[in-house]
Design an enzyme around this catalytic site. Structure first.
Site, PDB file in Angstrom:
ATOM      1  N   THR A  29     -26.130  67.025  80.382  1.00 15.60           N
ATOM      2  CA  THR A  29     -25.703  65.873  79.582  1.00 15.60           C
ATOM      3  C   THR A  29     -26.714  64.723  79.714  1.00 15.60           C
ATOM      4  OG1 THR A  29     -23.459  66.475  80.209  1.00 15.60           O
ATOM      5  CG2 THR A  29     -23.739  64.343  79.153  1.00 15.60           C
ATOM      6  N   GLY A  30     -27.171  64.511  80.959  1.00 13.31           N
ATOM      7  CA  GLY A  30     -28.101  63.405  81.200  1.00 13.31           C
ATOM      8  C   GLY A  30     -29.391  63.572  80.415  1.00 13.31           C
ATOM      9  N   HIS A  52     -27.239  74.576  84.138  1.00 17.66           N
ATOM     10  CA  HIS A  52     -28.330  73.611  83.957  1.00 17.66           C
ATOM     11  C   HIS A  52     -29.438  73.864  84.989  1.00 17.66           C
ATOM     12  CE1 HIS A  52     -25.475  71.639  81.479  1.00 17.66           C
ATOM     13  NE2 HIS A  52     -24.745  71.157  82.470  1.00 17.66           N
TER      14      HIS A  52
END
Ligand code: CDP
Length: 366
Positions: A276-277, A323
């Site tokens: 998300t970051g 991720h």
């Protein structure tokens, strides 16, 4: 008579001298005290010190790059922005809108093989236009959720940006204000939060509305069309906002944008699903002249003193293996090194307090 006058003269001169010295000492003390408050708001504490055993690991190499002075490189920023804009176009496409997604068309999910038809009812849940059209921001803070933010005192600095992006409804309430601030213009909400923290919004919905309340009228971004299980719960979140009259503005992430971002970063070595970051940093790079990243540190030790860190500033839930945060982080460190984004790994100093010195002291001190 003459002798007495001379003595008076000397006493008077001595008095003048002593009082001048007194005033000088007082002024200097006042100047010294104000100097402590007159730093630039973004001035940092002492440079990161690396203890020996930290220096030997990957972290040591990152810190070597990081401890050099950061100089903004407008040329590189413009180049990356125009590349992102031409290949991904987050300004128009990051969010599903009634303008970029026609009624009756198909939406193809980005994380699994699935298609949904845009019925009139679904179409009604989309915002009319992208909220980013014709908007650029001078400064943006993108706030990752890394444990490095705990005890950072970065809240005020984060909030001083024109546009603040946060991830996954991370808490900003009273216990966290000093370290992460409160200002929010966009916050993402991943489905696992809705499923596990808010009971999929099948039971009491007030706790969810109360959490949203801490973000005011910010955009709340749901990855509605990534996995099939996200869709119904995102729609329930939107209906909850409407039912409770919450000022939050739910919007849906566009899977087409996610796919183009994935392609963009794949050519730069990021092969796993983006965190998300990383997605938010990419969007910020299109929207903002200066991108400041806080809470990005996917390692279990603090860079300053190697003390153990939780994965998040608010809990120790471990990162998902889908991720590759350290690989993404390497990319962000490179961008920091090139003056494209500004990573913040150190503690922040509080903003200067207003000086109460009279004007003549300001003149003296300058
Ligand atoms: O949903 P996701 O697992 O991507 O994110 P999160 O754990 O809620 O954290 C938000 C973002 O902060 C991540 O996507 C990372 O980019 C960043 N982060 C980090 O850099 N280091 C950590 N220790 C934790 C999060």
């Amino acid at each position: 008579m003459r002798g007495r006058r001379l003595r008076n003269f000397w006493i008077f001169s001595l008095l003048v001298l002593v009082s001048a010295a007194g005033w000088f000492a007082l002024y200097s003390l006042a100047c010294y005290r104000t100097e402590g408050n007159s730093q630039s708001p973004l001035k940092k504490t002492a440079p990161v010190q690396t203890p020996q055993y930290c220096r030997e690991k990957t972290v040591g190499n990152i810190l070597k790059v990081y401890s050099q002075d950061w100089i903004k490189q407008k040329g590189y920023i413009t180049l990356l922005r125009s590349e992102l804009n031409s290949k991904c176009n987050g300004v128009d496409k990051a969010i599903v809108t009634q303008t970029n997604t026609a009624m009756g068309s198909n939406i193809t999910y980005d994380a699994e093989k699935r298609i949904v038809k845009v019925t009139p009812k679904l179409f009604d849940t989309f915002v009319k236009d992208s909220p980013f059209i014709n908007k650029t921001f001078k400064t943006c803070s993108v706030v990752g959720n890394g444990g490095i933010l705990a005890n950072s005192s970065c809240g005020e600095e984060i909030d001083s940006a024109q546009f603040v992006i946060r991830c996954n409804l991370a808490p900003v309430g009273s216990g966290y204000r000093r370290d992460v601030g409160t200002k929010t213009n966009l916050v993402t909400s991943n489905p696992s939060i809705l499923l596990y923290k808010f009971g999929s919004l099948m039971e009491l919905r007030r706790p969810f509305v109360e959490r949203l309340g801490t973000f005011g009228d910010s955009l709340v971004l749901f990855p509605t069309f990534s996995y099939g299980q996200n869709t119904a719960v995102s729609l329930r979140a939107l209906y909850t906002v409407q039912d409770f009259g919450s000022p939050a503005r739910p919007v849906f992430m566009n899977p087409e944008y996610m796919r183009s971002l994935a392609r963009f970063w794949k050519t730069r070595g990021l092969k796993k699903r983006l965190s998300t970051g990383m997605m938010m940093a990419s969007l910020a790079l299109e929207l903002c002249d200066e991108v400041h990243l806080y809470g990005f540190w996917p390692y279990p030790q603090h860079p300053r003193d190697c003390r153990s860190l939780n994965n998040h500033y608010y809990d120790d839930m471990k990162a998902k293996s889908v991720h590759a945060m350290p690989v993404e982080f390497d990319q962000l460190v490179q961008f920091h090194n090139q003056g494209v984004v500004r990573l913040h790994l150190e503690e922040c100093t509080p903003r200067p307090k207003q000086s109460h010195l009279p004007f003549f002291l300001h003149w003296w001190c300058s």
